[in-house]
Design an enzyme around this catalytic site. Structure first.
Site, PDB file in Angstrom:
ATOM      1  N   CYS A   1       0.896  -1.327  -0.199  1.00 13.71           N
ATOM      2  CA  CYS A   1       0.192   0.216   0.016  1.00 13.71           C
ATOM      3  C   CYS A   1       0.781   1.165   0.148  1.00 13.71           C
ATOM      4  CB  CYS A   1      -0.661  -0.438   1.021  1.00 13.71           C
ATOM      5  SG  CYS A   1       0.067  -0.454   2.999  1.00 13.71           S
TER       6      CYS A   1
ATOM      7  N   SER B   1       2.866  -2.489   3.818  1.00 11.92           N
ATOM      8  CA  SER B   1       2.837  -0.974   4.000  1.00 11.92           C
ATOM      9  C   SER B   1       4.142  -0.662   3.473  1.00 11.92           C
ATOM     10  CB  SER B   1       2.928  -0.319   5.502  1.00 11.92           C
ATOM     11  OG  SER B   1       4.145  -0.956   6.198  1.00 11.92           O
ATOM     12  N   ASP B   2       4.604   0.772   2.830  1.00 13.88           N
ATOM     13  CA  ASP B   2       5.616   1.178   2.381  1.00 13.88           C
ATOM     14  C   ASP B   2       5.857   1.593   3.229  1.00 13.88           C
ATOM     15  OD1 ASP B   2       7.199   2.458   0.463  1.00 13.88           O
ATOM     16  OD2 ASP B   2       6.175   3.573  -0.801  1.00 13.88           O
ATOM     17  N   GLN B   3       7.235   2.025   3.253  1.00 16.34           N
ATOM     18  CA  GLN B   3       8.466   1.765   4.161  1.00 16.34           C
ATOM     19  C   GLN B   3       8.218   3.246   4.994  1.00 16.34           C
ATOM     20  OE1 GLN B   3      13.173   2.080   3.760  1.00 16.34           O
ATOM     21  NE2 GLN B   3      12.975   1.954   5.490  1.00 16.34           N
TER      22      GLN B   3
ATOM     23  N   ALA C   1       4.885   4.096   6.011  1.00 13.89           N
ATOM     24  CA  ALA C   1       3.956   4.225   5.256  1.00 13.89           C
ATOM     25  C   ALA C   1       3.013   4.177   6.678  1.00 13.89           C
ATOM     26  CB  ALA C   1       2.973   4.162   4.589  1.00 13.89           C
TER      27      ALA C   1
END
Length: 738
Positions: free
Chosen positions: A238, A271-273, A275
């Site tokens: 995401c 998750s994106d880092q 996020a």
């Protein structure tokens, strides 16, 4: 001695009992094994598995020693090669998209996965679980290239949702392999979703809300991810942004209603880092870690990819969220199951001798077949934008040539972002590849970097004086466009335009070939219109084989393997709306009503192709697959590649539709004078229109179908043809929401 024997005996019994756990029983179903494993975990153990998806101090996921479960590193990048490792560097994704070849993408992903697996096997044998040693790739990137200024355009497959979807499907299948039991490495399509700028101009992505209509969401931003899920990807990532005010990583509509309920996704969402932290700290959607953890888990997130230096991940608050009744332990246990399912499919819990991928060694890294593939890929990603006949070069050797510009000898920038680190003995820059074309080769960078703030006109003048051919290598690179680096305009940076003008002024009658290394379009209108510039090539970022690939296509008429543009090349930034405006109106070939410098799907070749015998059914029953065929002939004594493109136009839809929509494509290699009849299918999903109340509907009405080597009715022609036919859709078929 007795004590030592007793210890050994007890250790053997412990090992035996661990192996006897049902989750290690290969005769049981995957679900039964996962259920058994997760049922044995404590809440604290599960919390660590869900929180430790990050890099640095926040990874790997820790071992569970009492069950004999080892650590696992989730943080691996393999977009176009195994990033951060000694590995083959293939062309950046935007160039791979220009190939319009699902076969090439499949083979590149396959070769990349072999090297990822080799690195992983060696690391585990050495007890290492550092970043980029896992088997779970954060790739492919399948966000729509919706704005030419976005810094991450290079990571995408261009502006069309069908191209993105078909290439994503090929990548997923190539990466994961076709073994009936095991996967070689697992894909993770990203960034889900409605993510396509801004990065930092005029607002930071970490607090930006992409406000999008339901129609644009369904027709532009979601389709490629549906292809990804249908291809069997084990993961999605995401994105940083919010969507209509709701952060993507806490967006139940996105992560549960659409992804799981509509599409039937069974994998995990990471998750994106940072996020997850940004949900609270930048979007201010929640005010504390407990609510943020509960909100993300309830929405559908499985794994937190925390910041490199984050001391306490948000997901470490999961037990507190359960205590406060904001989260249930049953749901938390469900969220961890896809993580262990994926690890099981990768072979971690089966005997190594069962898994053919477990025996891959580092000998395969940059083996000859992979290096050859890098050359092939680089050649097929180059797009010939202009050619007055100077190419292919008429002689195999010249007395003198000049190669100038900041991208002429820049081995790092030619790979693009998120690239592998190949052995330098396998890397060729334009200088390396082209120096054999002449007895004497002059070289001048002209600028210290692609920013080209400091420019040395004297070195350029000296290099281009009294030569027969000048090759100008300009462009952007990650210094100018990359994650976190948007552009404010489409101009060449600094004094690169002056460099081009100086070459023309000082090179006498030399033939000039302009090679531009960029992802998003740059303003080269002046060069396109100037008769002194004989040819222009869009090179994107071709990877380690840049120089070899350029030489091959420049000198060999039978290497007419050029690609086609995977996006609209605008004249300037003034032709598109503001980057913060997420309406698709005025963007991409599907909605842009102006005249671009080069249209989507455009590209020249050394040969000519003739189309005939388009077979299109007069009537199709709503919901049925449409079968069409066309005959393509190579009219010259040159081997060449053609990209056959199939478009449709809805003539009487009840709702808004794109002004044109690509629905299929293929890349064909035709021998001299060869004729091929190719058969296409058009799926009902690609004929359907979106309605707010019924979802996707194949409506009764008429469609125009166009088949050829470019878009119909475009003003700048690529020397090809477009045929058309008309289909009547009989009846109506409701396909629903997907």
């Amino acid at each position: 001695m007795v004590g030592a024997s007793l210890i050994i005996c007890l250790a053997s019994l412990v090992e035996l009992s661990i192996q006897d756990y049902p989750f290690n029983n290969v005769s049981l179903s995957w679900d039964a094994r996962v259920d058994d494993l997760v049922g044995r975990l404590t809440l604290d153990e599960i919390t660590l598995q869900l929180a430790k998806g990050g890099a640095g101090i926040n990874g790997p996921a820790p071992a569970i020693k009492r069950l004999g479960i080892g650590p696992y590193q989730w943080d691996t990048e393999c977009l176009h090669g195994d990033m951060g490792e000694n590995a083959t560097a293939y062309p950046e994704s935007i160039g791979l998209a220009a190939s319009f070849s699902t076969d090439l993408i499949f083979r590149m992903a396959e070769a990349t996965a072999v090297e990822v697996r080799a690195t992983h096997n060696a690391a585990v044998q050495n007890g290492s679980y550092v970043d980029h040693t896992g088997l779970s790739c954060f790739a492919p990137v399948i966000n729509i290239m919706r704005d030419p200024r976005w810094g991450r355009n290079q990571e995408t497959y261009g502006e069309d949702p069908i191209v993105n979807g078909m290439l994503a499907s090929a990548f997923v299948k190539g990466l994961q392999g076709d073994h009936p039991r095991f996967i070689r490495a697992n894909a993770g399509c990203k960034h889900f979703d409605v993510y396509g700028g801004p990065e930092n101009i005029p607002v930071d992505k970490t607090r930006f809300s992409a406000n999008v209509t339901l129609r644009d969401l369904r027709t532009t931003f979601l389709p490629a991810f549906r292809y990804c899920v249908e291809a069997g990807s084990h993961s999605l990532m995401c994105s940083y942004n919010s969507i209509n005010g709701v952060p993507a990583c806490a967006n139940k509509f996105l992560l549960t209603d659409v992804l799981r309920n509509e599409w039937g996704f069974k994998g995990y969402v990471i998750s994106d880092q940072v996020a997850v932290e940004l949900i609270k700290d930048s979007h201010h959607y929640y005010t504390n870690n407990i609510d943020t953890a509960a909100g993300a888990i309830n929405a559908g997130l499985n794994l937190e990819l925390a910041g490199v230096h984050e001391l306490r991940e948000v997901f470490m608050s999961i037990p507190d969220a359960i205590k406060e009744g904001k989260l249930t332990e049953d749901l938390v246990r469900e969220r961890v199951k896809p993580l262990f399912y994926t690890r099981m499919r990768l072979g971690e819990f089966d005997p190594p001798e069962m898994n053919p991928y477990a025996s891959i060694t580092t000998d395969v890294i940059e083996e000859k077949s992979h290096r050859d593939l890098a050359v092939e890929a680089a050649m097929k990603t180059l797009v010939l934008l202009k050619n007055d006949g100077v190419l292919p070069l008429k002689k195999s050797e010249y007395d003198s040539i000049a190669v100038v510009g900041p991208m002429a000898n820049n081995p790092y920038l030619q790979n693009g972002d998120y690239a592998a680190s190949p052995d330098f003995k396998f890397v060729s820059t334009p200088i390396d590849g082209l120096q054999s074309l002449a007895n004497k080769m002059n070289y001048a960078a002209g600028c210290r970097s692609t920013r080209c703030i400091l420019y040395d006109p004297f070195s350029v003048k000296k290099a281009v004086t009294n030569v027969e051919i000048v090759l100008i290598c300009v462009g952007l690179g990650t210094l100018v466009e990359a994650e976190g680096k948007d552009r404010t305009d489409l101009e060449l940076p600094g004094q690169q335009q002056t460099l081009i003008q100086d070459v023309i002024h000082y090179s006498g009658s030399a033939k000039i070939v302009l090679i531009s290394f960029n992802a998003g379009p740059v303003n080269i209108t002046w060069a396109d219109m100037n008769p002194r510039v004989s040819a222009i090539i869009a090179a994107f970022y071709p990877g380690q084989a840049t120089g070899v690939a350029l030489k091959n296509v420049l000198i060999n008429p039978n290497q007419s393997v050029f690609g086609r543009l995977p996006y609209t090349w605008y004249y300037s930034e003034h032709q598109v709306p503001e980057i913060t405006n997420y309406s698709m109106q005025g963007r991409t070939y599907r909605y842009f009503k102006g005249e671009p410098l080069y249209p989507f799907g455009y590209g020249l070749t050394y040969t000519k192709f003739e189309y005939s015998k388009l077979q299109v059914p007069a009537t199709v029953q709503a919901g049925d697959i449409t079968n069409i065929s066309v005959t393509v002939r190579n009219t010259m004594n040159i081997v060449g590649d053609e990209v056959v493109q199939v478009y449709i136009l809805w003539l009487n839809s009840s709702v808004e539709t794109p002004q044109l929509q690509l629905v299929n494509f293929t890349r064909l290699t035709l021998q001299a004078y060869q004729t091929i009849t190719y058969h296409f299918t058009i799926k009902p999903q690609n004929i359907a229109v979106y309605t707010d109340d019924r979802g996707w509907v194949v409506e009764q009405g008429d469609l125009n179908v166009y088949v050829g080597g470019e878009q119909p009715n475009q003003k700048k022609h690529g020397g090809t043809m477009v045929l058309d036919g008309q289909i009547h859709i009989n009846g109506t078929k409701i396909l629903g929401f997907y």
